[in-house]
Scaffold this motif. Sequence first.
Motif, PDB file in Angstrom:
ATOM      1  N   VAL A 238       0.850  -1.188   0.000  1.00 17.00           N
ATOM      2  CA  VAL A 238       0.000   0.000   0.000  1.00 17.00           C
ATOM      3  C   VAL A 238       0.887   1.241   0.000  1.00 17.00           C
ATOM      4  O   VAL A 238       1.801   1.361   0.824  1.00 17.00           O
ATOM      5  CB  VAL A 238      -0.931   0.015   1.229  1.00 17.00           C
ATOM      6  N   ASP A 239       0.627   2.139  -0.934  1.00 15.79           N
ATOM      7  CA  ASP A 239       1.347   3.407  -0.998  1.00 15.79           C
ATOM      8  C   ASP A 239       0.548   4.475  -0.258  1.00 15.79           C
ATOM      9  O   ASP A 239      -0.686   4.482  -0.291  1.00 15.79           O
ATOM     10  CB  ASP A 239       1.546   3.848  -2.450  1.00 15.79           C
ATOM     11  N   VAL A 240       1.262   5.376   0.394  1.00 17.45           N
ATOM     12  CA  VAL A 240       0.633   6.528   1.041  1.00 17.45           C
ATOM     13  C   VAL A 240       1.033   7.758   0.236  1.00 17.45           C
ATOM     14  O   VAL A 240       2.221   8.060   0.095  1.00 17.45           O
ATOM     15  CB  VAL A 240       1.077   6.672   2.507  1.00 17.45           C
ATOM     16  N   THR A 241       0.049   8.441  -0.312  1.00 15.75           N
ATOM     17  CA  THR A 241       0.321   9.549  -1.225  1.00 15.75           C
ATOM     18  C   THR A 241      -0.245  10.857  -0.690  1.00 15.75           C
ATOM     19  O   THR A 241      -1.122  10.871   0.178  1.00 15.75           O
ATOM     20  CB  THR A 241      -0.295   9.271  -2.607  1.00 15.75           C
ATOM     21  N   LEU A 242       0.278  11.945  -1.243  1.00 15.80           N
ATOM     22  CA  LEU A 242      -0.223  13.288  -0.945  1.00 15.80           C
ATOM     23  C   LEU A 242      -0.897  13.821  -2.203  1.00 15.80           C
ATOM     24  O   LEU A 242      -0.217  14.236  -3.140  1.00 15.80           O
ATOM     25  CB  LEU A 242       0.921  14.222  -0.542  1.00 15.80           C
ATOM     26  N   PRO A 243      -2.232  13.810  -2.265  1.00 20.62           N
ATOM     27  CA  PRO A 243      -2.896  14.313  -3.470  1.00 20.62           C
ATOM     28  C   PRO A 243      -2.657  15.793  -3.702  1.00 20.62           C
ATOM     29  O   PRO A 243      -2.693  16.263  -4.837  1.00 20.62           O
ATOM     30  CB  PRO A 243      -4.379  14.022  -3.202  1.00 20.62           C
ATOM     31  N   ASP A 244      -2.402  16.529  -2.637  1.00 16.59           N
ATOM     32  CA  ASP A 244      -2.155  17.966  -2.744  1.00 16.59           C
ATOM     33  C   ASP A 244      -0.900  18.287  -1.944  1.00 16.59           C
ATOM     34  O   ASP A 244      -0.910  18.237  -0.712  1.00 16.59           O
ATOM     35  CB  ASP A 244      -3.351  18.754  -2.214  1.00 16.59           C
ATOM     36  N   PRO A 248      -0.009  18.787   3.347  1.00 10.94           N
ATOM     37  CA  PRO A 248       0.591  17.520   3.796  1.00 10.94           C
ATOM     38  C   PRO A 248      -0.200  16.837   4.898  1.00 10.94           C
ATOM     39  O   PRO A 248       0.098  15.698   5.261  1.00 10.94           O
ATOM     40  CB  PRO A 248       1.977  17.955   4.294  1.00 10.94           C
ATOM     41  N   GLY A 249      -1.205  17.502   5.439  1.00 12.59           N
ATOM     42  CA  GLY A 249      -2.010  16.895   6.489  1.00 12.59           C
ATOM     43  C   GLY A 249      -3.118  15.996   5.981  1.00 12.59           C
ATOM     44  O   GLY A 249      -3.876  15.438   6.779  1.00 12.59           O
ATOM     45  N   TRP A 250      -3.228  15.828   4.661  1.00 10.74           N
ATOM     46  CA  TRP A 250      -4.264  14.972   4.079  1.00 10.74           C
ATOM     47  C   TRP A 250      -3.573  13.928   3.213  1.00 10.74           C
ATOM     48  O   TRP A 250      -3.046  14.227   2.158  1.00 10.74           O
ATOM     49  CB  TRP A 250      -5.240  15.802   3.247  1.00 10.74           C
ATOM     50  N   GLU A 251      -3.559  12.674   3.688  1.00 13.55           N
ATOM     51  CA  GLU A 251      -2.867  11.596   2.997  1.00 13.55           C
ATOM     52  C   GLU A 251      -3.866  10.534   2.549  1.00 13.55           C
ATOM     53  O   GLU A 251      -4.894  10.322   3.195  1.00 13.55           O
ATOM     54  CB  GLU A 251      -1.812  10.970   3.915  1.00 13.55           C
ATOM     55  N   VAL A 252      -3.526   9.855   1.451  1.00  9.72           N
ATOM     56  CA  VAL A 252      -4.417   8.858   0.868  1.00  9.72           C
ATOM     57  C   VAL A 252      -3.685   7.522   0.780  1.00  9.72           C
ATOM     58  O   VAL A 252      -2.526   7.463   0.358  1.00  9.72           O
ATOM     59  CB  VAL A 252      -4.887   9.293  -0.535  1.00  9.72           C
ATOM     60  N   PHE A 253      -4.370   6.446   1.170  1.00  6.60           N
ATOM     61  CA  PHE A 253      -3.824   5.093   1.087  1.00  6.60           C
ATOM     62  C   PHE A 253      -4.299   4.459  -0.219  1.00  6.60           C
ATOM     63  O   PHE A 253      -5.506   4.402  -0.482  1.00  6.60           O
ATOM     64  CB  PHE A 253      -4.301   4.252   2.272  1.00  6.60           C
ATOM     65  N   VAL A 254      -3.348   3.977  -1.024  1.00 11.93           N
ATOM     66  CA  VAL A 254      -3.670   3.443  -2.344  1.00 11.93           C
ATOM     67  C   VAL A 254      -3.032   2.068  -2.509  1.00 11.93           C
ATOM     68  O   VAL A 254      -1.844   1.885  -2.208  1.00 11.93           O
ATOM     69  CB  VAL A 254      -3.161   4.384  -3.461  1.00 11.93           C
ATOM     70  N   LEU A 262      -7.945   3.153  -0.582  1.00 11.78           N
ATOM     71  CA  LEU A 262      -8.373   2.331   0.549  1.00 11.78           C
ATOM     72  C   LEU A 262      -8.773   3.153   1.767  1.00 11.78           C
ATOM     73  O   LEU A 262      -9.551   2.681   2.600  1.00 11.78           O
ATOM     74  CB  LEU A 262      -7.247   1.372   0.944  1.00 11.78           C
ATOM     75  N   GLY A 263      -8.248   4.349   1.897  1.00 11.43           N
ATOM     76  CA  GLY A 263      -8.578   5.148   3.068  1.00 11.43           C
ATOM     77  C   GLY A 263      -7.814   6.449   3.091  1.00 11.43           C
ATOM     78  O   GLY A 263      -7.090   6.797   2.144  1.00 11.43           O
ATOM     79  N   TYR A 264      -7.968   7.156   4.223  1.00  8.41           N
ATOM     80  CA  TYR A 264      -7.401   8.492   4.336  1.00  8.41           C
ATOM     81  C   TYR A 264      -6.839   8.700   5.744  1.00  8.41           C
ATOM     82  O   TYR A 264      -7.278   8.071   6.705  1.00  8.41           O
ATOM     83  CB  TYR A 264      -8.475   9.558   4.068  1.00  8.41           C
ATOM     84  N   ARG A 265      -5.887   9.610   5.838  1.00 13.10           N
ATOM     85  CA  ARG A 265      -5.341  10.022   7.135  1.00 13.10           C
ATOM     86  C   ARG A 265      -5.329  11.542   7.186  1.00 13.10           C
ATOM     87  O   ARG A 265      -4.763  12.198   6.309  1.00 13.10           O
ATOM     88  CB  ARG A 265      -3.923   9.489   7.332  1.00 13.10           C
ATOM     89  N   ARG A 266      -5.954  12.085   8.200  1.00  9.78           N
ATOM     90  CA  ARG A 266      -6.037  13.526   8.345  1.00  9.78           C
ATOM     91  C   ARG A 266      -5.336  13.961   9.618  1.00  9.78           C
ATOM     92  O   ARG A 266      -5.544  13.374  10.686  1.00  9.78           O
ATOM     93  CB  ARG A 266      -7.506  13.973   8.406  1.00  9.78           C
ATOM     94  N   PHE A 277      -4.296  12.354  14.904  1.00  4.83           N
ATOM     95  CA  PHE A 277      -4.398  11.883  13.528  1.00  4.83           C
ATOM     96  C   PHE A 277      -5.659  11.034  13.401  1.00  4.83           C
ATOM     97  O   PHE A 277      -5.912  10.159  14.235  1.00  4.83           O
ATOM     98  CB  PHE A 277      -3.166  11.062  13.144  1.00  4.83           C
ATOM     99  N   SER A 278      -6.433  11.304  12.367  1.00  5.01           N
ATOM    100  CA  SER A 278      -7.688  10.593  12.154  1.00  5.01           C
ATOM    101  C   SER A 278      -7.561   9.704  10.919  1.00  5.01           C
ATOM    102  O   SER A 278      -7.174  10.170   9.839  1.00  5.01           O
ATOM    103  CB  SER A 278      -8.831  11.598  11.966  1.00  5.01           C
ATOM    104  N   TYR A 279      -7.870   8.420  11.085  1.00  4.18           N
ATOM    105  CA  TYR A 279      -7.802   7.437  10.003  1.00  4.18           C
ATOM    106  C   TYR A 279      -9.222   7.058   9.594  1.00  4.18           C
ATOM    107  O   TYR A 279     -10.044   6.691  10.440  1.00  4.18           O
ATOM    108  CB  TYR A 279      -7.044   6.191  10.455  1.00  4.18           C
ATOM    109  N   LEU A 280      -9.517   7.122   8.293  1.00  6.19           N
ATOM    110  CA  LEU A 280     -10.864   6.861   7.794  1.00  6.19           C
ATOM    111  C   LEU A 280     -10.805   5.900   6.612  1.00  6.19           C
ATOM    112  O   LEU A 280     -10.110   6.155   5.627  1.00  6.19           O
ATOM    113  CB  LEU A 280     -11.532   8.171   7.361  1.00  6.19           C
ATOM    114  N   VAL A 281     -11.530   4.788   6.705  1.00  8.58           N
ATOM    115  CA  VAL A 281     -11.597   3.817   5.614  1.00  8.58           C
ATOM    116  C   VAL A 281     -12.492   4.371   4.506  1.00  8.58           C
ATOM    117  O   VAL A 281     -13.536   4.976   4.776  1.00  8.58           O
ATOM    118  CB  VAL A 281     -12.154   2.472   6.122  1.00  8.58           C
ATOM    119  N   ALA A 282     -12.092   4.173   3.254  1.00 11.21           N
ATOM    120  CA  ALA A 282     -12.885   4.648   2.119  1.00 11.21           C
ATOM    121  C   ALA A 282     -14.247   3.955   2.087  1.00 11.21           C
ATOM    122  O   ALA A 282     -14.389   2.793   2.495  1.00 11.21           O
ATOM    123  CB  ALA A 282     -12.131   4.402   0.815  1.00 11.21           C
TER     124      ALA A 282
END
Length: 331
Positions: A238-244, A248-254, A262-266, A277-282
């Motif tokens: 699983v890669d953790v990416t920065l869409p923007d 940097p506080g909004w990360e996406v799990f791909v 797959l989800g997000y980390r805020r 840090f808040s983890y949210l499943v897609a």
Amino acid sequence: MAANDPDPVDPVDPRDEAFPVAARGEPTPSGPGPHLPAEMPRSLTILRDEDAPPVRAAPWREVRVTFLVPVTSTDAATGVRHLLDEPELHFSPGLRRGTLALMPRRSALLRVVLEWEWSVEAASFAVNSFEREPFTTDELAALEAWLRATARRLQLFEGALARAVARVDHDVVRGIDASSPESSLAGAATTARATGPGAGGAGSPDLATAGPAATTVRTATLGTRLASPSPSAAHPVVDVTLPDASDPGWEVFVDATSGQTLGYRRTLDVDGSAYAFSYLVADDVDDVTPDDLVDWHDQHIQRQLLVEDARQAYVHVLAGLEPPVSVQYTV
């Protein structure tokens, strides 16, 4: 005073207004702020001080990586090696600027720096030390010449450096404990020849011949806490990416294979200071839990550390040094 008017004596903390519990009109949590938002069905919020505890760390893993470098690197540091004791050489490239910082001795507060803007040929050389004269005039001249030659080589082979580090990351995250080069430096040699005679200074002729017949392999044994993927895992890598990049506080799990989100980390912060840090499943994912996201982010951090270690090891061998002691795996 109306029932809904704010209490002038004990007003609501304005920081709480940004959180879902306050937005829904529910009672504000007691105690000093900031407060954690209410958990959603498939989310998890962790305080910063409780994030990444040692119990979540994977065991140390030994990985052996090999790099293809021009043979001109082999003896590049011969003239200065006697001045160095477990040296650390760091390369910081930039769009217009570059820096080579050398810590030549493990026990001395001493740093030798080569910095440039636009052109390596115009680089400035400096020594920062509490000692009045840590090196003789001849030793300083040798160090400067070596760092300048190293800077030219790094500039020329920057693409090879990036490819080598990406290959190490790709292999190790997939459970391969021995990562070998899959291509030569022929592309960099072609670039060197295209610059013409003398374009790279005194070292240009050697670099121009650094094709497949003029390369050698150097090896480094690195230590990492990056775990090998489980064969039965639904999402092995699983890669953790920065869409923007500006956020940097909004990360996406791909998922690295399918590209599925797959989800997000805020990152939750107050006035720019992170506190949780808040983890949210897609929404459309049913085989992932918030705990999976936490574990994957831990592994993402280990990948970043591995990339930095592999990068520094390559810089060392390209400069004619052995891989740095600080990144090597020892039992």
